[in-house]
Design an enzyme around this catalytic site. Structure first.
Site, mmCIF file in Angstrom:
data_model
loop_
_atom_site.group_PDB
_atom_site.id
_atom_site.type_symbol
_atom_site.label_atom_id
_atom_site.label_comp_id
_atom_site.label_asym_id
_atom_site.label_seq_id
_atom_site.Cartn_x
_atom_site.Cartn_y
_atom_site.Cartn_z
ATOM 1 N N HIS A 80 0.839 -1.205 0.000
ATOM 2 C CA HIS A 80 0.000 0.000 0.000
ATOM 3 C C HIS A 80 0.873 1.255 0.000
ATOM 4 O O HIS A 80 0.634 2.204 -0.762
ATOM 5 C CB HIS A 80 -0.902 -0.024 1.236
ATOM 6 C CG HIS A 80 -1.638 1.250 1.489
ATOM 7 N ND1 HIS A 80 -2.937 1.448 1.058
ATOM 8 C CD2 HIS A 80 -1.273 2.394 2.114
ATOM 9 C CE1 HIS A 80 -3.330 2.668 1.422
ATOM 10 N NE2 HIS A 80 -2.334 3.256 2.063
ATOM 11 N N GLU A 81 1.902 1.273 0.826
ATOM 12 C CA GLU A 81 2.792 2.431 0.901
ATOM 13 C C GLU A 81 3.577 2.615 -0.395
ATOM 14 O O GLU A 81 3.783 3.745 -0.847
ATOM 15 C CB GLU A 81 3.754 2.276 2.082
ATOM 16 C CG GLU A 81 3.078 2.322 3.435
ATOM 17 C CD GLU A 81 2.225 3.575 3.595
ATOM 18 O OE1 GLU A 81 2.725 4.687 3.319
ATOM 19 O OE2 GLU A 81 1.058 3.451 3.978
ATOM 20 N N HIS B 131 1.577 4.495 -2.875
ATOM 21 C CA HIS B 131 1.580 5.955 -2.746
ATOM 22 C C HIS B 131 2.778 6.573 -3.471
ATOM 23 O O HIS B 131 2.671 7.673 -4.018
ATOM 24 C CB HIS B 131 1.622 6.351 -1.266
ATOM 25 C CG HIS B 131 0.294 6.275 -0.580
ATOM 26 N ND1 HIS B 131 -0.849 6.851 -1.105
ATOM 27 C CD2 HIS B 131 -0.079 5.707 0.596
ATOM 28 C CE1 HIS B 131 -1.868 6.638 -0.279
ATOM 29 N NE2 HIS B 131 -1.429 5.938 0.747
ATOM 30 N N GLU C 202 -6.031 6.905 -1.212
ATOM 31 C CA GLU C 202 -5.963 5.727 -0.342
ATOM 32 C C GLU C 202 -6.573 4.515 -1.036
ATOM 33 O O GLU C 202 -6.034 3.407 -0.971
ATOM 34 C CB GLU C 202 -6.695 6.002 0.975
ATOM 35 C CG GLU C 202 -6.018 7.025 1.868
ATOM 36 C CD GLU C 202 -4.672 6.555 2.414
ATOM 37 O OE1 GLU C 202 -4.338 5.372 2.251
ATOM 38 O OE2 GLU C 202 -3.960 7.391 2.992
#
Length: 287
Positions: free
Chosen positions: A131-132, A135, A190
């Site tokens: 997930h990071e 980003h 997100e």
């Protein structure tokens, strides 16, 4: 340090900007700022350079796990094969603090807190850090740094007569750091990072059901003692329960869904065993 539960759904690049005096952008970009031009150039390289200076300062002022530490060994074992993703070069380190957090920066630096590694197994960590990474790949971290820098620089430009900024002072860096910490990724960002995480797991042959499991853990934490803090931080982001549900729907649609069973979590360095020398038979042979 008091343990604080920080929802992974609202993880941001919390960069330390104190005790630094850094060249940030080119003179051309600085001149544009001095004239009050809002659409100044802020490239990926600019964002990466600022992030690199910031993460170096953070590493110098936080307890970073040594290469021989169990946490570092585990993180390298899990993510060592993913030092490059979608053209982004990544580097990983562990902060030996009890906070439940992880973040990524525009330069590809990923920092994981020991508190997070204490409650999530390898697959769940893969989901969270995936997930990071999302980003970074989606330029969310670049845009966050740009917004914070633009706001601080323009505020200073309004009161400056020179119209030129060669360096950023310590006080400006402190203000910029506060602005970065207060900034959060949007719900859309997100959600897109969540999708990146799921696809990252699927593409690399990991159990995609760990994505749901990671968010279920956060959901349970949000119902605990620090629920008011979680609620406040989640005010502008999707709640963990919904994100877990979305991950479950994706896995079900792909025909991959099954109830995830958390694996054993081991953050200790393997014990080295010294081989014993063979015992010589000194008995006297009978003639």
């Amino acid at each position: 340090m008091k343990k604080r539960i920080i929802a992974l759904g609202i993880l941001f690049a919390a960069l330390s900007f104190t005790n630094m005096n850094a060249q940030i952008l080119s003179d051309k970009a600085m001149g544009a700022l001095g004239k009050g031009i809002s659409g100044f150039t802020f490239s990926d390289a600019d964002a990466a350079a600022l992030a690199k200076q910031s993460i170096d300062e953070m590493d110098a002022n936080n307890p970073v796990a040594a290469a021989t530490d169990g946490y570092a060994i585990r993180l390298n074992r899990v993510f060592g094969k993913h030092t490059s993703s979608e053209g982004v070069t990544l580097n990983y380190k562990v902060y030996l603090v009890k906070d439940i957090n992880a973040f990524a920066c525009a330069d590809g630096s990923v920092r994981v807190f020991a508190g997070l590694m204490d409650i999530m197994d390898d697959n769940e960590l893969l989901a969270v850090i995936g997930h990071e990474i999302g980003h970074v790949v989606n330029h969310d971290t670049r845009d966050a740094i740009k917004a914070a820098y633009k706001k601080e620089a323009l505020l200073d430009a309004a009161s400056s007569q020179s119209g030129k900024f060669e360096t950023i002072s310590k006080s400006q860096l402190g203000t910029l750091g506060s602005a970065m910490i207060d900034s959060k990724h949007s719900r859309k960002q997100e959600s897109e990072a969540d999708l990146f995480s799921y696809n990252f797991m699927k593409k690399n042959g990991y159990d995609v059901n760990a994505v749901e499991s990671a968010f279920r853990i956060l959901q349970k934490l949000s119902e605990g003692a620090d629920s008011s803090f979680i609620t406040k931080m989640m005010s502008s982001h999707p709640d963990s329960g919904k994100r877990a549900d979305d991950a479950k729907k994706r896995a079900t649609k792909d025909g991959l869904y099954k109830v995830y069973v958390q694996q054993k979590i081991v953050n200790t360095a393997p014990v080295k065993t010294t081989a014993k020398a063979p015992v010589k038979n000194t008995a006297t042979k009978k003639k």
